[in-house]
Design a protein around this motif. Structure first.
Motif, PDB file in Angstrom:
ATOM      1  N   VAL A   1       0.714  -0.905   0.025  1.00 23.24           N
ATOM      2  CA  VAL A   1       0.006  -0.152   0.163  1.00 23.24           C
ATOM      3  C   VAL A   1       0.882   1.405  -0.024  1.00 23.24           C
ATOM      4  CG1 VAL A   1      -1.647   1.335   1.410  1.00 23.24           C
ATOM      5  CG2 VAL A   1      -1.949  -1.238   0.910  1.00 23.24           C
TER       6      VAL A   1
ATOM      7  N   GLN B   1       1.888   1.935  -3.550  1.00 22.36           N
ATOM      8  CA  GLN B   1       0.855   2.466  -4.154  1.00 22.36           C
ATOM      9  C   GLN B   1       0.597   4.080  -3.765  1.00 22.36           C
ATOM     10  OE1 GLN B   1      -3.045   0.016  -4.695  1.00 22.36           O
ATOM     11  NE2 GLN B   1      -1.990  -1.196  -3.259  1.00 22.36           N
TER      12      GLN B   1
ATOM     13  N   PRO C   1     -12.088  -8.028   7.617  1.00 25.83           N
ATOM     14  CA  PRO C   1     -11.199  -7.560   6.611  1.00 25.83           C
ATOM     15  C   PRO C   1     -12.038  -6.818   5.602  1.00 25.83           C
ATOM     16  CG  PRO C   1     -10.454  -9.812   7.328  1.00 25.83           C
ATOM     17  CD  PRO C   1     -11.894  -9.859   7.809  1.00 25.83           C
ATOM     18  N   PHE C   2     -11.376  -5.884   4.753  1.00 28.18           N
ATOM     19  CA  PHE C   2     -12.089  -5.207   3.958  1.00 28.18           C
ATOM     20  C   PHE C   2     -11.067  -4.514   2.995  1.00 28.18           C
ATOM     21  CE2 PHE C   2     -11.607  -2.342   7.526  1.00 28.18           C
ATOM     22  CZ  PHE C   2     -11.028  -1.257   7.007  1.00 28.18           C
ATOM     23  N   THR C   3     -11.407  -4.129   1.785  1.00 28.37           N
ATOM     24  CA  THR C   3     -10.677  -3.332   1.016  1.00 28.37           C
ATOM     25  C   THR C   3     -11.204  -1.928   0.870  1.00 28.37           C
ATOM     26  OG1 THR C   3     -10.292  -5.278  -0.611  1.00 28.37           O
ATOM     27  CG2 THR C   3      -9.856  -3.028  -1.444  1.00 28.37           C
ATOM     28  N   LEU C   4     -10.399  -0.982   0.983  1.00 30.14           N
ATOM     29  CA  LEU C   4     -10.683   0.407   1.045  1.00 30.14           C
ATOM     30  C   LEU C   4     -10.104   1.034  -0.129  1.00 30.14           C
ATOM     31  CD1 LEU C   4     -11.625   3.257   2.296  1.00 30.14           C
ATOM     32  CD2 LEU C   4      -9.302   3.341   3.485  1.00 30.14           C
ATOM     33  N   ARG C   5     -10.857   1.520  -1.004  1.00 32.21           N
ATOM     34  CA  ARG C   5     -10.325   2.235  -2.445  1.00 32.21           C
ATOM     35  C   ARG C   5     -10.219   3.418  -2.158  1.00 32.21           C
ATOM     36  NH1 ARG C   5     -11.035   0.442  -8.178  1.00 32.21           N
ATOM     37  NH2 ARG C   5     -11.171   2.217  -9.184  1.00 32.21           N
TER      38      ARG C   5
ATOM     39  N   GLU D   1      -5.708   0.424  -3.910  1.00 35.83           N
ATOM     40  CA  GLU D   1      -6.541  -0.597  -3.097  1.00 35.83           C
ATOM     41  C   GLU D   1      -5.674  -1.212  -1.864  1.00 35.83           C
ATOM     42  OE1 GLU D   1      -9.421  -1.619  -4.439  1.00 35.83           O
ATOM     43  OE2 GLU D   1      -9.264  -0.257  -6.396  1.00 35.83           O
ATOM     44  N   TRP D   2      -6.354  -0.876  -0.660  1.00 41.94           N
ATOM     45  CA  TRP D   2      -5.817  -1.268   0.546  1.00 41.94           C
ATOM     46  C   TRP D   2      -6.657  -2.367   1.189  1.00 41.94           C
ATOM     47  CZ3 TRP D   2      -3.924   3.411   3.977  1.00 41.94           C
ATOM     48  CH2 TRP D   2      -3.522   3.004   5.200  1.00 41.94           C
ATOM     49  N   CYS D   3      -6.085  -3.177   1.306  1.00 44.83           N
ATOM     50  CA  CYS D   3      -6.721  -4.450   1.905  1.00 44.83           C
ATOM     51  C   CYS D   3      -6.429  -4.447   3.369  1.00 44.83           C
ATOM     52  CB  CYS D   3      -6.273  -5.809   1.146  1.00 44.83           C
ATOM     53  SG  CYS D   3      -6.716  -5.905  -0.585  1.00 44.83           S
TER      54      CYS D   3
ATOM     55  N   GLN E   1      -6.584  -5.575   7.176  1.00 40.50           N
ATOM     56  CA  GLN E   1      -6.719  -6.812   7.872  1.00 40.50           C
ATOM     57  C   GLN E   1      -6.622  -6.392   9.394  1.00 40.50           C
ATOM     58  OE1 GLN E   1      -6.143 -10.501   6.619  1.00 40.50           O
ATOM     59  NE2 GLN E   1      -6.323  -9.516   4.516  1.00 40.50           N
TER      60      GLN E   1
ATOM     61  N   SER F   1      -2.749  -6.180  10.803  1.00 43.01           N
ATOM     62  CA  SER F   1      -2.226  -4.941  10.163  1.00 43.01           C
ATOM     63  C   SER F   1      -0.735  -4.721  10.110  1.00 43.01           C
ATOM     64  CB  SER F   1      -2.859  -3.681  11.029  1.00 43.01           C
ATOM     65  OG  SER F   1      -2.189  -3.658  12.460  1.00 43.01           O
TER      66      SER F   1
END
Length: 171
Positions: free
Chosen positions: A17, A20, A70-74, A143-145, A147, A171
């Motif tokens: 991340v 990115q 867990p999720f993906t933050l765009r 795209e931040w996964c 956790q 994390s």
């Protein structure tokens, strides 16, 4: 009187991340004199806690251990905010992030911490004093996964603004 630490809860990026974010930041046009944040300082604040006596940190740290999905933050919204903040924000708030934010707010309230009532706007601050910065018009969203999350402290040192005290989840 024991020292007080300025604490906050945050999403903390991994190396992928950070890369990115670095690629995104390289697409901005930065004015002379702006204060760009170092990659080690990039994060998404979940809750600012404020000054806490150092002897209370272990109790607070234990009390903010909450479950998360867990999720993906765009991160897809570059912007210049008030007072010259250059940020990369999210156009959509993933439901698991909203749930984490709310669970942490409840945990903090139980410990007597006042919660900011402004709407939650997840973002990474890239620079301050960047009034004349220009965001890129074309870029690949970050795209931040996520956790996990962290409890961190503001150090007051510009070479390393923040230090992670505790990690929760992956994390």
């Amino acid at each position: 009187m024991p020292p007080k630490l300025r604490l906050f809860l945050a999403l903390w990026p991994d190396a992928a991340v950070c890369q990115q974010l670095a690629d995104h930041a390289a697409g901005w046009t930065w004015p002379p004199g702006c204060a760009r944040y170092a990659p080690l300082d990039w994060h998404v604040t979940l809750h600012f806690i404020g000054p806490v006596p150092s002897e209370h940190v272990p109790t607070l740290a234990a009390g903010v251990h909450v479950g998360m999905e867990p999720f993906t933050l765009r991160l897809d919204q570059p912007a210049l905010w008030h007072r010259g903040l250059a940020v990369l924000g999210a156009s959509r708030l993933p439901p698991p992030l909203r749930q984490l934010h709310d669970r942490l707010a409840d945990a903090l309230r139980r410990q007597g911490v006042a919660i900011d009532t402004r709407p939650f706007r997840p973002h990474v601050t890239l620079a301050r004093q960047a009034h004349a910065a220009q965001a890129p018009t074309a870029f690949r969203p970050v795209e931040w996964c996520a956790q996990g999350y962290v409890l961190a402290v503001s150090t007051g040192d510009r070479s390393a603004r923040y230090q992670v005290l505790h990690r929760y989840g992956g994390s």
